[in-house]
Enzyme design. Structure first.
Site, PDB file in Angstrom:
ATOM      1  N   MET A 168      -6.629  -7.788  10.848  1.00  0.00           N
ATOM      2  CA  MET A 168      -6.265  -7.825  12.271  1.00  0.00           C
ATOM      3  C   MET A 168      -6.939  -9.026  12.908  1.00  0.00           C
ATOM      4  O   MET A 168      -7.980  -8.913  13.550  1.00  0.00           O
ATOM      5  CB  MET A 168      -6.691  -6.520  12.945  1.00  0.00           C
ATOM      6  CG  MET A 168      -5.828  -5.342  12.544  1.00  0.00           C
ATOM      7  SD  MET A 168      -6.303  -3.866  13.430  1.00  0.00           S
ATOM      8  CE  MET A 168      -4.913  -2.789  13.076  1.00  0.00           C
ATOM      9  N   HIS A 194     -23.118 -38.643   7.982  1.00  0.00           N
ATOM     10  CA  HIS A 194     -24.527 -38.257   8.093  1.00  0.00           C
ATOM     11  C   HIS A 194     -25.039 -38.629   9.488  1.00  0.00           C
ATOM     12  O   HIS A 194     -24.739 -39.730   9.957  1.00  0.00           O
ATOM     13  CB  HIS A 194     -25.356 -38.988   7.039  1.00  0.00           C
ATOM     14  CG  HIS A 194     -26.823 -38.740   7.178  1.00  0.00           C
ATOM     15  ND1 HIS A 194     -27.389 -37.544   6.781  1.00  0.00           N
ATOM     16  CD2 HIS A 194     -27.818 -39.491   7.712  1.00  0.00           C
ATOM     17  CE1 HIS A 194     -28.697 -37.592   7.046  1.00  0.00           C
ATOM     18  NE2 HIS A 194     -28.976 -38.759   7.614  1.00  0.00           N
ATOM     19  N   GLY A 231      -1.818 -11.148  25.206  1.00  0.00           N
ATOM     20  CA  GLY A 231      -2.164  -9.979  24.389  1.00  0.00           C
ATOM     21  C   GLY A 231      -3.621  -9.594  24.425  1.00  0.00           C
ATOM     22  O   GLY A 231      -4.389 -10.007  25.304  1.00  0.00           O
ATOM     23  N   ILE A 286     -16.689  -6.255  15.872  1.00  0.00           N
ATOM     24  CA  ILE A 286     -16.830  -5.991  17.314  1.00  0.00           C
ATOM     25  C   ILE A 286     -18.236  -5.483  17.622  1.00  0.00           C
ATOM     26  O   ILE A 286     -18.883  -5.939  18.570  1.00  0.00           O
ATOM     27  CB  ILE A 286     -15.765  -4.973  17.791  1.00  0.00           C
ATOM     28  CG1 ILE A 286     -14.384  -5.625  17.744  1.00  0.00           C
ATOM     29  CG2 ILE A 286     -16.093  -4.466  19.213  1.00  0.00           C
ATOM     30  CD1 ILE A 286     -13.235  -4.758  18.212  1.00  0.00           C
TER      31      ILE A 286
HETATM   32  P1  FAD Z   1      -1.942  -8.226  20.509  1.00  0.00           P
HETATM   33  O1  FAD Z   1      -2.768  -9.391  20.803  1.00  0.00           O
HETATM   34  O2  FAD Z   1      -2.561  -6.881  20.550  1.00  0.00           O
HETATM   35  O3  FAD Z   1      -0.705  -8.280  21.493  1.00  0.00           O
HETATM   36  C1  FAD Z   1       0.242  -7.272  21.574  1.00  0.00           C
HETATM   37  C2  FAD Z   1       0.817  -7.280  22.974  1.00  0.00           C
HETATM   38  O4  FAD Z   1       1.940  -6.420  22.991  1.00  0.00           O
HETATM   39  C3  FAD Z   1      -0.147  -6.718  24.023  1.00  0.00           C
HETATM   40  O5  FAD Z   1      -0.297  -7.646  25.068  1.00  0.00           O
HETATM   41  C4  FAD Z   1       0.536  -5.445  24.523  1.00  0.00           C
HETATM   42  O6  FAD Z   1       0.347  -5.231  25.914  1.00  0.00           O
HETATM   43  C5  FAD Z   1       1.986  -5.737  24.227  1.00  0.00           C
HETATM   44  N1  FAD Z   1       2.821  -4.552  24.022  1.00  0.00           N
HETATM   45  C6  FAD Z   1       2.573  -3.509  23.177  1.00  0.00           C
HETATM   46  N2  FAD Z   1       3.605  -2.645  23.205  1.00  0.00           N
HETATM   47  C7  FAD Z   1       4.501  -3.157  24.083  1.00  0.00           C
HETATM   48  C8  FAD Z   1       5.776  -2.727  24.524  1.00  0.00           C
HETATM   49  N3  FAD Z   1       6.358  -1.638  24.025  1.00  0.00           N
HETATM   50  N4  FAD Z   1       6.410  -3.477  25.455  1.00  0.00           N
HETATM   51  C9  FAD Z   1       5.851  -4.604  25.947  1.00  0.00           C
HETATM   52  N5  FAD Z   1       4.671  -5.075  25.538  1.00  0.00           N
HETATM   53  C10 FAD Z   1       4.020  -4.361  24.613  1.00  0.00           C
HETATM   54  N6  FAD Z   1      -9.298 -12.037  16.238  1.00  0.00           N
HETATM   55  C11 FAD Z   1      -9.661 -13.278  15.834  1.00  0.00           C
HETATM   56  O7  FAD Z   1      -8.966 -13.872  15.014  1.00  0.00           O
HETATM   57  N7  FAD Z   1     -10.786 -13.875  16.319  1.00  0.00           N
HETATM   58  C12 FAD Z   1     -11.594 -13.265  17.210  1.00  0.00           C
HETATM   59  O8  FAD Z   1     -12.599 -13.839  17.628  1.00  0.00           O
HETATM   60  C13 FAD Z   1     -11.250 -11.967  17.656  1.00  0.00           C
HETATM   61  N8  FAD Z   1     -12.014 -11.327  18.549  1.00  0.00           N
HETATM   62  C14 FAD Z   1     -11.641 -10.086  18.993  1.00  0.00           C
HETATM   63  C15 FAD Z   1     -12.474  -9.434  19.884  1.00  0.00           C
HETATM   64  C16 FAD Z   1     -12.129  -8.177  20.347  1.00  0.00           C
HETATM   65  C17 FAD Z   1     -13.035  -7.477  21.342  1.00  0.00           C
HETATM   66  C18 FAD Z   1     -10.929  -7.562  19.896  1.00  0.00           C
HETATM   67  C19 FAD Z   1     -10.524  -6.210  20.408  1.00  0.00           C
HETATM   68  C20 FAD Z   1     -10.109  -8.199  18.989  1.00  0.00           C
HETATM   69  C21 FAD Z   1     -10.459  -9.462  18.516  1.00  0.00           C
HETATM   70  N9  FAD Z   1      -9.687 -10.143  17.579  1.00  0.00           N
HETATM   71  C22 FAD Z   1     -10.063 -11.378  17.143  1.00  0.00           C
HETATM   72  C23 FAD Z   1      -8.453  -9.557  17.048  1.00  0.00           C
HETATM   73  C24 FAD Z   1      -7.215 -10.162  17.773  1.00  0.00           C
HETATM   74  O9  FAD Z   1      -7.340  -9.909  19.157  1.00  0.00           O
HETATM   75  C25 FAD Z   1      -5.941  -9.545  17.238  1.00  0.00           C
HETATM   76  O10 FAD Z   1      -5.890  -9.682  15.835  1.00  0.00           O
HETATM   77  C26 FAD Z   1      -4.720 -10.230  17.840  1.00  0.00           C
HETATM   78  O11 FAD Z   1      -4.733 -10.128  19.241  1.00  0.00           O
HETATM   79  C27 FAD Z   1      -3.438  -9.627  17.292  1.00  0.00           C
HETATM   80  O12 FAD Z   1      -2.345 -10.256  17.864  1.00  0.00           O
HETATM   81  P2  FAD Z   1      -0.950  -9.497  18.039  1.00  0.00           P
HETATM   82  O13 FAD Z   1      -0.034 -10.495  18.666  1.00  0.00           O
HETATM   83  O14 FAD Z   1      -0.543  -8.865  16.782  1.00  0.00           O
HETATM   84  O15 FAD Z   1      -1.240  -8.294  19.055  1.00  0.00           O
HETATM   85  P1  NAD Z   2     -14.219  -3.242  11.734  1.00  0.00           P
HETATM   86  O1  NAD Z   2     -13.284  -2.652  10.768  1.00  0.00           O
HETATM   87  O2  NAD Z   2     -14.574  -4.675  11.647  1.00  0.00           O
HETATM   88  O3  NAD Z   2     -15.608  -2.450  11.716  1.00  0.00           O
HETATM   89  C1  NAD Z   2     -15.686  -1.086  11.895  1.00  0.00           C
HETATM   90  C2  NAD Z   2     -17.024  -0.625  11.361  1.00  0.00           C
HETATM   91  O4  NAD Z   2     -17.200   0.728  11.721  1.00  0.00           O
HETATM   92  C3  NAD Z   2     -17.131  -0.704   9.850  1.00  0.00           C
HETATM   93  O5  NAD Z   2     -18.352  -1.312   9.514  1.00  0.00           O
HETATM   94  C4  NAD Z   2     -17.062   0.744   9.423  1.00  0.00           C
HETATM   95  O6  NAD Z   2     -17.761   1.000   8.218  1.00  0.00           O
HETATM   96  C5  NAD Z   2     -17.709   1.417  10.605  1.00  0.00           C
HETATM   97  N1  NAD Z   2     -17.363   2.821  10.782  1.00  0.00           N
HETATM   98  C6  NAD Z   2     -16.163   3.409  10.590  1.00  0.00           C
HETATM   99  N2  NAD Z   2     -16.247   4.718  10.875  1.00  0.00           N
HETATM  100  C7  NAD Z   2     -17.527   4.964  11.261  1.00  0.00           C
HETATM  101  C8  NAD Z   2     -18.229   6.103  11.683  1.00  0.00           C
HETATM  102  N3  NAD Z   2     -17.634   7.284  11.773  1.00  0.00           N
HETATM  103  N4  NAD Z   2     -19.530   5.977  12.002  1.00  0.00           N
HETATM  104  C9  NAD Z   2     -20.161   4.779  11.917  1.00  0.00           C
HETATM  105  N5  NAD Z   2     -19.540   3.662  11.511  1.00  0.00           N
HETATM  106  C10 NAD Z   2     -18.233   3.740  11.199  1.00  0.00           C
HETATM  107  O7  NAD Z   2     -13.592  -2.891  13.171  1.00  0.00           O
HETATM  108  P2  NAD Z   2     -13.977  -3.392  14.607  1.00  0.00           P
HETATM  109  O8  NAD Z   2     -15.310  -4.035  14.599  1.00  0.00           O
HETATM  110  O9  NAD Z   2     -13.712  -2.250  15.515  1.00  0.00           O
HETATM  111  O10 NAD Z   2     -12.893  -4.500  14.856  1.00  0.00           O
HETATM  112  C11 NAD Z   2     -11.491  -4.174  14.871  1.00  0.00           C
HETATM  113  C12 NAD Z   2     -10.665  -5.340  14.459  1.00  0.00           C
HETATM  114  O11 NAD Z   2     -10.760  -6.388  15.395  1.00  0.00           O
HETATM  115  C13 NAD Z   2     -11.103  -5.871  13.120  1.00  0.00           C
HETATM  116  O12 NAD Z   2     -10.024  -5.758  12.245  1.00  0.00           O
HETATM  117  C14 NAD Z   2     -11.439  -7.296  13.339  1.00  0.00           C
HETATM  118  O13 NAD Z   2     -10.856  -8.122  12.387  1.00  0.00           O
HETATM  119  C15 NAD Z   2     -10.884  -7.624  14.719  1.00  0.00           C
HETATM  120  N6  NAD Z   2     -11.891  -8.465  15.382  1.00  0.00           N
HETATM  121  C16 NAD Z   2     -12.111  -9.715  14.879  1.00  0.00           C
HETATM  122  C17 NAD Z   2     -13.085 -10.511  15.443  1.00  0.00           C
HETATM  123  C18 NAD Z   2     -13.331 -11.864  14.874  1.00  0.00           C
HETATM  124  O14 NAD Z   2     -12.496 -12.350  14.127  1.00  0.00           O
HETATM  125  N7  NAD Z   2     -14.434 -12.522  15.212  1.00  0.00           N
HETATM  126  C19 NAD Z   2     -13.851 -10.047  16.493  1.00  0.00           C
HETATM  127  C20 NAD Z   2     -13.621  -8.761  16.949  1.00  0.00           C
HETATM  128  C21 NAD Z   2     -12.618  -7.986  16.388  1.00  0.00           C
END
Ligand code: FAD
Ligand code: NAD
Length: 463
Positions: free
Chosen positions: A316, A442, A41, A181
């Site tokens: 998320m 420690h 994913g 992000i």
């Molecule tokens: P996803 O991981 O989005 O998986 C869904 C899968 O479904 C995808 O592979 C997609 O291709 C597939 N799919 C969709 N529709 C279909 C379909 N119709 N048929 C077949 N396949 C399909 N979370 C953390 O906890 N820690 C982090 O450090 C973290 N870092 C992140 C950094 C970034 C840059 C981003 C973008 C996200 C990050 N997240 C992090 C968030 C995390 O990636 C998501 O919360 C997590 O992947 C959600 O899992 P999921 O299984 O719900 O969906």
């Molecule tokens: P986010 O919701 O964490 O942050 C979005 C930010 O954009 C907020 O601070 C918001 O106030 C700001 N914003 C919204 N509209 C705006 C605008 N028009 N102009 C300027 N600022 C604006 O979302 P994200 O950083 O895109 O991450 C998406 C999801 O991915 C999150 O739900 C996060 O939990 C998940 N994620 C998690 C991790 C992790 O767990 N370390 C890392 C990356 C992503």
């Protein structure tokens, strides 16, 4: 091969692949549909894992250039080899995604590669073939969002996905959104040499986190060289050959400012991904934000169709999706399962890391709950000093009457690891006194957690 399964999971992210494996462990005949070529994913392919690989590599570079000489380690001529750094990241991703392939084989989960569409309850079509199942789990995750009128081209205006594969270090970068992000990927490119400005709509970064943590992290990020435009909104972003022209206004209205940058990273949040899934035709309801509605057992309004992960309500986060996957598989196998949504930790993997669980001070005050605060700085911890990582603190919030821990907020080295001890204590309804009376080795960073627990009762030793 029969086309019938006990369970078909659509999506092989942390929600879907974990649900599939757990259901198979419990004796179900399971298929998992994935449209990407690789499993894992968003998280494994373009999210958690590649971003942490780049955070890790860029942090080592920054240490080599700026910090190691303080400890007597002189590294002359350290430089960024971006293609090699990207190759390292790609290897990390591929070993993780291949790991899921192995786990599917080991657990006899059938991997159906292709786009899945629900054509009727109990029926999924993949690449023209129809499969049937006793239950269907939607785990299709989420996708990036942009601002109205701004097109993400993944060249000049990139999402997190484009920011993970930039071919060169941009001279200047504007990050729209000071959330997780924006700060993680902004930090990567700043460390590698970009001049990064974060434009955030709210008056501070990391909305939703504890105010004190937000203030401290903003201070530290500024010191590291990230620039910020808070309370600001981007009105337009136009990509051209020379970069991107941005127009920014104060959120409350006022004079427009124009910026010219090489690359813009759009990081204003993500939306549930349900395109082409056939939800309308089978009658699965979504809420006003496009999230699939479920009951407490993850069942949608259509019997036999379930949903978990980013596509439903809640944070998320990969670990939230995974836990839902396990619980749902157990429910489908006739067992009972439960998730404590109050105890899902959140971690930002910058340096220092930022981690939180439970209630913030602001939430407790709003709810009228009387609480005690115990706070302890890393500066007063021997191990943190020995590591040269003394920024930040651990803060524990405990109920004033019962001493039950209600929340914890950490900024500092290994915050994401340190928070687990407190999550576990909270899971067992633990008190600050329980942590304070637990023997901590420690010299460790964990002693900061213990001292913060002692500080709840105003008896820390080392300060
Ligand atoms: P996803 O991981 O989005 O998986 C869904 C899968 O479904 C995808 O592979 C997609 O291709 C597939 N799919 C969709 N529709 C279909 C379909 N119709 N048929 C077949 N396949 C399909 N979370 C953390 O906890 N820690 C982090 O450090 C973290 N870092 C992140 C950094 C970034 C840059 C981003 C973008 C996200 C990050 N997240 C992090 C968030 C995390 O990636 C998501 O919360 C997590 O992947 C959600 O899992 P999921 O299984 O719900 O969906
Ligand atoms: P986010 O919701 O964490 O942050 C979005 C930010 O954009 C907020 O601070 C918001 O106030 C700001 N914003 C919204 N509209 C705006 C605008 N028009 N102009 C300027 N600022 C604006 O979302 P994200 O950083 O895109 O991450 C998406 C999801 O991915 C999150 O739900 C996060 O939990 C998940 N994620 C998690 C991790 C992790 O767990 N370390 C890392 C990356 C992503």
């Amino acid at each position: 091969m029969s086309n019938h399964f006990d369970l078909i999971v659509i999506g092989a992210g942390p929600g879907g692949y974990v649900c599939a494996i757990r259901a198979a462990q419990l004796g179900m005949n399971v298929a998992c549909v994935e449209k990407r070529e690789t499993l894992g994913g968003t998280c494994l392919n373009v999210g958690c894992i590649p971003s942490k690989a780049l955070l890790s590599a860029s942090e080592k570079y920054e240490s080599a250039v700026h910090h190691l000489s303080d400890m007597g380690v002189e590294i002359d001529g350290a430089r960024v080899n971006l293609p090699q750094m990207m190759a390292f990241k790609n290897d990390v991703v591929s070993s993780n995604t291949k790991g899921i392939e192995f786990l599917f084989k080991k657990n006899k989960v059938k991997h159906l590669q292709g786009f899945g569409e629900i054509t009727a309850p109990g029926q999924v079509q993949v690449e023209g073939k129809t499969y049937t199942a006793g239950a269907i789990v939607i785990a299709t995750g989420s996708d990036v969002i942009s601002l109205p009128g701004i097109t993400i081209d993944e060249q000049r205006i990139v999402s997190s996905t484009g920011a993970l594969v930039l071919p060169a270090v941009p001279r200047t970068m504007a990050v729209i959104g000071g959330g997780v992000i924006g700060l993680e990927m902004g930090t990567v490119w700043r460390r590698l040499g970009s001049d990064v400005i974060v434009i955030e709509y709210m008056d501070n970064i990391l909305p939703g986190m504890d105010e004190e943590l937000r203030k401290e992290s903003l201070k530290i990020f500024k010191k590291q060289g990230l620039k910020f435009m808070l309370s600001s909104k981007v009105i337009s972003a136009k990509a051209g050959v020379d970069g991107v022209a941005l127009a920014v206004e104060p959120a409350a209205g006022g004079a427009r400012e124009n910026l010219q940058v090489d690359v813009v990273l759009m990081a204003v949040g993500r939306k549930p991904f349900t395109e082409g899934l056939g939800l309308k035709s089978v009658g699965v309801e979504v809420d006003e934000r496009g999230r699939i509605k479920t009951d407490a057992h993850f069942q949608t309004n259509v019997k036999g169709i379930y949903a978990i992960g980013d596509v439903i309500t809640g944070p998320m986060l990969a670990h939230k999706a995974e836990d839902e996957g396990v619980v749902l598989a157990e429910i489908l196998a006739g067992q009972s399962g439960h998730i404590n949504y109050d105890l899902i930790p959140g971690v930002v993997y910058t340096h220092p890391e930022i981690a939180a669980v439970g209630k913030t001070e602001e939430q407790l005050q709003k709810d009228g709950i009387v609480y005690n605060v115990g706070k302890f700085p890393f500066m007063a911890n021997g191990r943190a000093r020995a590591m040269g990582m003394t920024e930040g603190f651990v803060k524990i919030l405990a109920d004033a009457k019962t001493d039950r821990i209600l929340g914890a907020h950490i900024i500092g080295p290994e915050a994401g690891t340190l928070i687990s001890e407190i999550v576990l204590a909270m899971e067992f309804d633990g008190t600050a006194e329980d942590i304070a009376r637990t023997c901590h080795a420690h010299p460790t960073l964990e002693e900061v957690v213990k001292e913060a627990a002692l500080a709840v009762h105003k008896r820390p030793i080392h300060i």
